[in-house]
Design an enzyme around this catalytic site. Structure first.
Site: not given
Ligand SMILES: NC(=O)c1ccc[n+]([C@@H]2O[C@H](COP(=O)([O-])OP(=O)(O)OC[C@H]3O[C@@H](n4cnc5c(N)ncnc54)[C@H](OP(=O)(O)O)[C@@H]3O)[C@@H](O)[C@H]2O)c1
Length: 287
Positions: A20-22, A67, A71, A108, A136-137, A226, A249
């Protein structure tokens, strides 16, 4: 800075929690504002989450962040939950009230909104439909923020259609239509969009690149990624070359920490260039 016996304490629960970066984020602010307080990593296994959360008031904690994998499970343990956390189905912040109750929220949504406001101040919800890649989340928080901002149409594109349909069913409102599109149509749905947000992990270090033809996207559309490692993703680099306003992001990650810090430590913290630099240094070489 040294802490005293009167220090305010908060932390982050995760399993594992070492990634965690928090602690770095809140530690920066504690030092910056000279606060008598501490923010500590708390490695809590899933089967002890309720026990750990219920112990916060007894231990004198002001609250904590949550985290992976806590969650969703934490929602059921809270005494009160904010509407965003409820509709998204996930929370990341706990505040212990003076009478020892646990209030859960999802910051978020705030983080995405504030980062957009800071990096793309000219964007308006009326600019056109939003295209969101991923379901996703992260996508849930982004879409809740776009709905709250007043976007009328969200085009949701995801590899797994069932994940997108579930998200649309959970979050769509009478004011905001969420249409679901196959992953193969990700380039076509860009036509006429006012904002494009990548919430997939594609483009992140050690993940495949995001393969997306931007030709149909208006040059005025704001492009948000993001993903924050790397800070300048392939999507942002391509969008910047054609003149689209771009939002990285890192700001979302930093802004989401503000409400918790303010509640626990009594100071509303700022996201400054110095904070961004300090956090970038901690992210270097990680994912
Ligand atoms: N900046 C911020 O504060 C912040 C906050 C949250 C997340 N993030 C970043 O956002 C990204 C996603 O996080 P998350 O928590 O949402 O993850 P998650 O819940 O695991 O969701 C991942 C998403 O990416 C898609 N995906 C993964 N591999 C893929 C591929 N090869 N081709 C097409 N789609 C693909 C998944 O599709 P499927 O539904 O088909 O599996 C899903 O929609 C990460 O890089 C995370 O670090 C950043």
């Amino acid at each position: 800075m040294p802490i005293t016996g009167a220090a305010r304490i908060a932390g982050i629960m995760g399993w594992p929690v070492s990634h965690s970066r928090s602690p770095a984020l809140h530690g920066f602010w504690l030092a910056e504002y000279g606060i008598d307080g501490a923010y500590v990593p708390l490695a809590v296994p899933p089967d002890r989450l309720e026990q750990a959360l219920r112990a916060l008031p007894a231990l004198g904690f002001r609250g904590c962040n949550l985290t992976i994998p806590h969650k969703q499970a934490a929602l059921k343990i809270m005494d009160r939950v904010d509407p965003f956390a409820r509709s998204i189905g996930a929370m990341n912040t706990v505040v212990v009230t003076p009478d020892g109750e646990l209030e859960g929220s999802n910051t978020d949504v705030f983080g995405f909104r504030e980062n957009l406001r800071e990096q793309a101040p000219a964007w308006r919800a009326s600019a056109g439909p939003a295209v969101v890649l991923g379901a996703g989340g992260g996508a849930r928080a982004v879409i809740a923020a776009l709905i709250a901002a007043g976007v009328g149409e969200i085009r949701l594109v995801n590899r797994s259609p069932d994940h997108a349909e579930a998200l649309a069913g959970d979050l769509a409102t009478p004011e905001t239509r969420i249409t679901v599109h196959p992953w193969q149509q990700r380039a076509e749905v860009l036509a006429g969009a006012g904002i494009l947000v990548n919430t997939t992990s594609l483009g992140m270090d050690k993940e495949p690149p995001l393969d997306l033809d931007l030709r149909a996207l208006p040059e005025s559309a704001v492009v948000v990624d993001i993903v924050y490692v790397p800070l300048e993703t392939g999507l942002l680099a391509a969008a910047r070359r054609r003149g689209n306003p771009c939002v990285d992001g890192l700001g979302m990650l930093l802004h989401q920490g503000r409400p918790g810090f303010a509640a626990w430590f009594g100071v509303a913290p700022e996201v400054t260039p110095a904070l961004r630099q300090a956090m970038l240094a901690t992210l270097a070489g990680s994912r």
